[in-house]
Scaffold this motif. Sequence first.
Motif, mmCIF file in Angstrom:
data_model
loop_
_atom_site.group_PDB
_atom_site.id
_atom_site.type_symbol
_atom_site.label_atom_id
_atom_site.label_comp_id
_atom_site.label_asym_id
_atom_site.label_seq_id
_atom_site.Cartn_x
_atom_site.Cartn_y
_atom_site.Cartn_z
ATOM 1 N N SER A 104 0.936 -11.401 -6.884
ATOM 2 C CA SER A 104 -0.295 -10.857 -6.323
ATOM 3 C C SER A 104 0.052 -10.145 -5.020
ATOM 4 C CB SER A 104 -1.314 -11.968 -6.053
ATOM 5 O OG SER A 104 -1.796 -12.517 -7.260
ATOM 6 N N THR A 105 -0.419 -8.912 -4.873
ATOM 7 C CA THR A 105 -0.172 -8.140 -3.650
ATOM 8 C C THR A 105 -1.481 -7.873 -2.929
ATOM 9 O OG1 THR A 105 -0.436 -5.924 -4.630
ATOM 10 C CG2 THR A 105 1.744 -6.977 -4.838
ATOM 11 N N GLY A 106 -1.365 -7.538 -1.658
ATOM 12 C CA GLY A 106 -2.559 -7.226 -0.885
ATOM 13 C C GLY A 106 -3.322 -6.044 -1.442
ATOM 14 N N ALA A 107 -2.585 -5.008 -1.850
ATOM 15 C CA ALA A 107 -3.242 -3.821 -2.396
ATOM 16 C C ALA A 107 -3.990 -4.146 -3.681
ATOM 17 C CB ALA A 107 -2.205 -2.725 -2.641
ATOM 18 N N SER A 108 -3.330 -4.841 -4.600
ATOM 19 C CA SER A 108 -3.985 -5.199 -5.859
ATOM 20 C C SER A 108 -5.186 -6.102 -5.619
ATOM 21 C CB SER A 108 -2.996 -5.914 -6.781
ATOM 22 O OG SER A 108 -1.941 -5.063 -7.164
ATOM 23 N N ALA A 109 -5.046 -7.054 -4.693
ATOM 24 C CA ALA A 109 -6.121 -8.004 -4.420
ATOM 25 C C ALA A 109 -7.347 -7.310 -3.846
ATOM 26 C CB ALA A 109 -5.630 -9.086 -3.463
ATOM 27 N N PHE A 168 0.823 -1.209 0.000
ATOM 28 C CA PHE A 168 0.000 0.000 0.000
ATOM 29 C C PHE A 168 0.861 1.265 0.000
ATOM 30 C CE2 PHE A 168 -3.005 -3.085 1.842
ATOM 31 C CZ PHE A 168 -4.138 -2.816 1.097
ATOM 32 N N TRP A 169 2.125 1.130 0.350
ATOM 33 C CA TRP A 169 2.997 2.284 0.547
ATOM 34 C C TRP A 169 3.214 3.020 -0.774
ATOM 35 C CZ3 TRP A 169 3.841 2.487 5.692
ATOM 36 C CH2 TRP A 169 4.590 3.560 6.175
ATOM 37 N N GLY A 170 2.988 4.320 -0.737
ATOM 38 C CA GLY A 170 3.147 5.109 -1.953
ATOM 39 C C GLY A 170 1.921 5.134 -2.836
ATOM 40 N N GLY A 197 2.899 3.406 -5.915
ATOM 41 C CA GLY A 197 3.829 2.647 -5.091
ATOM 42 C C GLY A 197 3.620 1.156 -5.229
ATOM 43 N N ASN A 198 2.367 0.713 -5.280
ATOM 44 C CA ASN A 198 2.074 -0.699 -5.467
ATOM 45 C C ASN A 198 2.546 -1.166 -6.844
ATOM 46 O OD1 ASN A 198 0.714 -3.310 -4.871
ATOM 47 N ND2 ASN A 198 -0.717 -2.650 -6.451
ATOM 48 N N ALA A 199 2.298 -0.365 -7.864
ATOM 49 C CA ALA A 199 2.733 -0.721 -9.216
ATOM 50 C C ALA A 199 4.249 -0.827 -9.304
ATOM 51 C CB ALA A 199 2.209 0.311 -10.215
ATOM 52 N N GLN A 200 4.954 0.085 -8.646
ATOM 53 C CA GLN A 200 6.412 0.046 -8.664
ATOM 54 C C GLN A 200 6.941 -1.169 -7.902
ATOM 55 O OE1 GLN A 200 7.227 3.929 -7.031
ATOM 56 N NE2 GLN A 200 7.276 4.908 -9.059
ATOM 57 N N PHE A 201 6.291 -1.503 -6.801
ATOM 58 C CA PHE A 201 6.683 -2.704 -6.053
ATOM 59 C C PHE A 201 6.552 -3.945 -6.933
ATOM 60 C CE2 PHE A 201 5.507 -6.420 -3.579
ATOM 61 C CZ PHE A 201 6.546 -6.491 -2.669
ATOM 62 N N ALA A 225 11.001 -7.803 -12.022
ATOM 63 C CA ALA A 225 12.324 -7.648 -12.611
ATOM 64 C C ALA A 225 13.305 -8.648 -12.008
ATOM 65 C CB ALA A 225 12.827 -6.223 -12.398
ATOM 66 N N GLN A 226 13.171 -8.933 -10.708
ATOM 67 C CA GLN A 226 14.071 -9.886 -10.068
ATOM 68 C C GLN A 226 13.689 -11.330 -10.374
ATOM 69 O OE1 GLN A 226 14.468 -9.617 -5.787
ATOM 70 N NE2 GLN A 226 15.654 -11.503 -5.662
ATOM 71 N N SER A 227 12.383 -11.620 -10.307
ATOM 72 C CA SER A 227 11.928 -13.014 -10.362
ATOM 73 C C SER A 227 11.503 -13.477 -11.749
ATOM 74 C CB SER A 227 10.757 -13.203 -9.404
ATOM 75 O OG SER A 227 9.610 -12.470 -9.843
ATOM 76 N N GLY A 228 11.053 -12.548 -12.565
ATOM 77 C CA GLY A 228 10.472 -12.914 -13.851
ATOM 78 C C GLY A 228 9.064 -13.454 -13.729
ATOM 79 N N LEU A 229 8.470 -13.358 -12.538
ATOM 80 C CA LEU A 229 7.147 -13.924 -12.290
ATOM 81 C C LEU A 229 6.133 -12.832 -11.961
ATOM 82 C CD1 LEU A 229 8.023 -16.989 -10.018
ATOM 83 C CD2 LEU A 229 7.694 -16.960 -12.502
ATOM 84 N N GLU A 230 4.870 -13.151 -12.218
ATOM 85 C CA GLU A 230 3.773 -12.296 -11.765
ATOM 86 C C GLU A 230 3.625 -12.426 -10.254
ATOM 87 O OE1 GLU A 230 2.105 -10.195 -13.687
ATOM 88 O OE2 GLU A 230 3.227 -10.840 -15.458
#
Length: 248
Positions: free
Chosen positions: A112-117, A89-91, A95-99, A105-110
């Motif tokens: 799911s975050t609490g904010a998006s969910a 939620f920060w930012g 902020g969520n999109a940047q997270f 970028a690190q994992s190559g994977l999609e």
Amino acid sequence: MPDAAGYRIKFGVIVPSTNTVVEADYNRMAPHGVTFHTGRMYIENPVMDSDASFEALLAQIRGSIRVAIRDVMTCQPDALIMGMSSETFWGGVQGNAQFIERVKAQSGLEISTGASACRAALECYGVRRIAVLSPYQPVSDRQVTRYFEEAGFTVVRFKGLRCPTATSIADVPEAQLLPIIRDELDGPDVEAIVQVGTNLSMVRLADEAERWLGKPVLAINAATLWHALRSNGIPDQMRGFGSLLREH
């Protein structure tokens, strides 16, 4: 060949080392063939009894998340879930999109975050006026409010429990939460209640609360699991964990 246990999907779940609720909740809700594998973000000092100490806790998270992701990637997960909500939620919305982009970028994977969910779930219900329950300090509660308002929701009421440590969040009993939901958060001006803070155990209580309030009550761990499952093409509907997983 598919994994013997996670033959449908394997989720890597990133959680603070202090969290004891996420894994228990996910394993209890998991459909057959869906497994969860944890990368833990090391927290040396779990104190969060003030705004300053809460921000120091987040600094520890930011310093250890890359290692947690690195470690969990060795089991070759198919997708990731962020099992801590405050950082997402920060930012605000950006902020969520940047997270999400940093993790991808690190994992190559999609991921799911609490904010998006929570945003996707509230849009699924078609509600806009919400009340929020959190275990956090005011500095974090303001960030949660910012995110929801930037996403187009109105935060009618907010209750922060001010838990003194990251571990003590898991000690909050349902008996303490019930009157807060009923007497402090609910009202005719509220269309849905949202609980954030993944170490706060509220999946079972949220399911019950929906019956006597007659409106959605979103427990963060049920919401993130729902988002992760649906984002990865798994339509299973489960009873006992709220209307989101049961009906949507």
